[in-house]
Design a protein around this motif. Structure first.
Motif, mmCIF file in Angstrom:
data_model
loop_
_atom_site.group_PDB
_atom_site.id
_atom_site.type_symbol
_atom_site.label_atom_id
_atom_site.label_comp_id
_atom_site.label_asym_id
_atom_site.label_seq_id
_atom_site.Cartn_x
_atom_site.Cartn_y
_atom_site.Cartn_z
ATOM 1 N N ALA A 116 0.842 -1.198 0.000
ATOM 2 C CA ALA A 116 0.000 0.000 0.000
ATOM 3 C C ALA A 116 0.879 1.250 0.000
ATOM 4 N N GLY A 117 0.557 2.193 -0.882
ATOM 5 C CA GLY A 117 1.329 3.421 -1.009
ATOM 6 C C GLY A 117 2.460 3.335 -2.007
ATOM 7 N N GLU A 118 2.681 2.141 -2.572
ATOM 8 C CA GLU A 118 3.751 1.944 -3.546
ATOM 9 C C GLU A 118 3.175 1.762 -4.945
ATOM 10 N N THR A 119 4.045 1.922 -5.939
ATOM 11 C CA THR A 119 3.662 1.841 -7.351
ATOM 12 C C THR A 119 4.659 0.972 -8.086
ATOM 13 N N VAL A 120 4.182 0.265 -9.121
ATOM 14 C CA VAL A 120 5.065 -0.499 -9.995
ATOM 15 C C VAL A 120 4.707 -0.168 -11.440
ATOM 16 N N LEU A 121 5.724 -0.051 -12.283
ATOM 17 C CA LEU A 121 5.555 0.160 -13.716
ATOM 18 C C LEU A 121 6.022 -1.093 -14.433
ATOM 19 N N CYS A 122 5.119 -1.728 -15.169
ATOM 20 C CA CYS A 122 5.466 -2.877 -16.009
ATOM 21 C C CYS A 122 5.379 -2.400 -17.455
ATOM 22 N N GLU A 123 6.476 -2.553 -18.171
ATOM 23 C CA GLU A 123 6.548 -2.029 -19.530
ATOM 24 C C GLU A 123 6.037 -3.036 -20.551
ATOM 25 N N ALA A 124 5.516 -2.513 -21.648
ATOM 26 C CA ALA A 124 4.964 -3.329 -22.725
ATOM 27 C C ALA A 124 5.943 -4.418 -23.136
ATOM 28 N N GLY A 125 5.422 -5.622 -23.328
ATOM 29 C CA GLY A 125 6.233 -6.741 -23.779
ATOM 30 C C GLY A 125 6.899 -7.533 -22.676
ATOM 31 N N GLU A 126 6.890 -7.012 -21.447
ATOM 32 C CA GLU A 126 7.509 -7.702 -20.315
ATOM 33 C C GLU A 126 6.579 -8.820 -19.839
ATOM 34 N N ARG A 127 7.098 -10.025 -19.669
ATOM 35 C CA ARG A 127 6.288 -11.153 -19.188
ATOM 36 C C ARG A 127 6.145 -11.037 -17.676
ATOM 37 N N ILE A 128 4.889 -10.935 -17.226
ATOM 38 C CA ILE A 128 4.590 -10.732 -15.806
ATOM 39 C C ILE A 128 3.371 -11.557 -15.409
#
Length: 119
Positions: free
Chosen positions: A77-89
């Protein structure tokens, strides 16, 4: 003129996760960006994916685990994540007791065809 969005559209998905799209292809016909409020129940998980869009996830309550090739992150909570296009997640709620509430912002907008989920 600004567009006033007075209510989100609930998007039905399996697994009891709640998705309320405020801006995007379904609620506003916007293809460049989507903004959705989500609640993942305890133990929720989805298949791995390699989306054709960038996704910002902002956790409001609970923990969102993001698995990626080679490891995982626990986003609190209070944190953010950026997952970029094409990245397997793969996204999941690791808690067996608590919901995870978060906002997802995708650019271009989320679409089922662009998420590329594994079977």
């Amino acid at each position: 003129m600004p567009r006033h969005v007075t209510a989100p559209t609930r998007i039905p998905v399996p697994g009891d996760k709640t998705i309320k799209e405020h801006v995007g292809r379904v609620n506003t016909g916007t293809s460049s960006l989507s903004v959705a409020h989500m609640i993942a129940p305890p133990g929720w998980q989805e298949p791995a994916q390699a989306p054709a869009f960038d996704e910002v996830t902002i956790v409001v309550r609970g923990t969102m685990r993001v698995e990626y090739d080679g490891g995982h992150l626990d986003v609190e909570a209070g944190e953010t994540v950026l997952c970029e296009a094409g990245e397997r997640i793969r996204y999941l709620n690791p808690s067996e007791a608590d919901e995870c509430e978060y906002w997802a912002i995708c650019t271009p907008a989320f679409s089922p065809d662009a998420v590329h989920r594994e079977a």
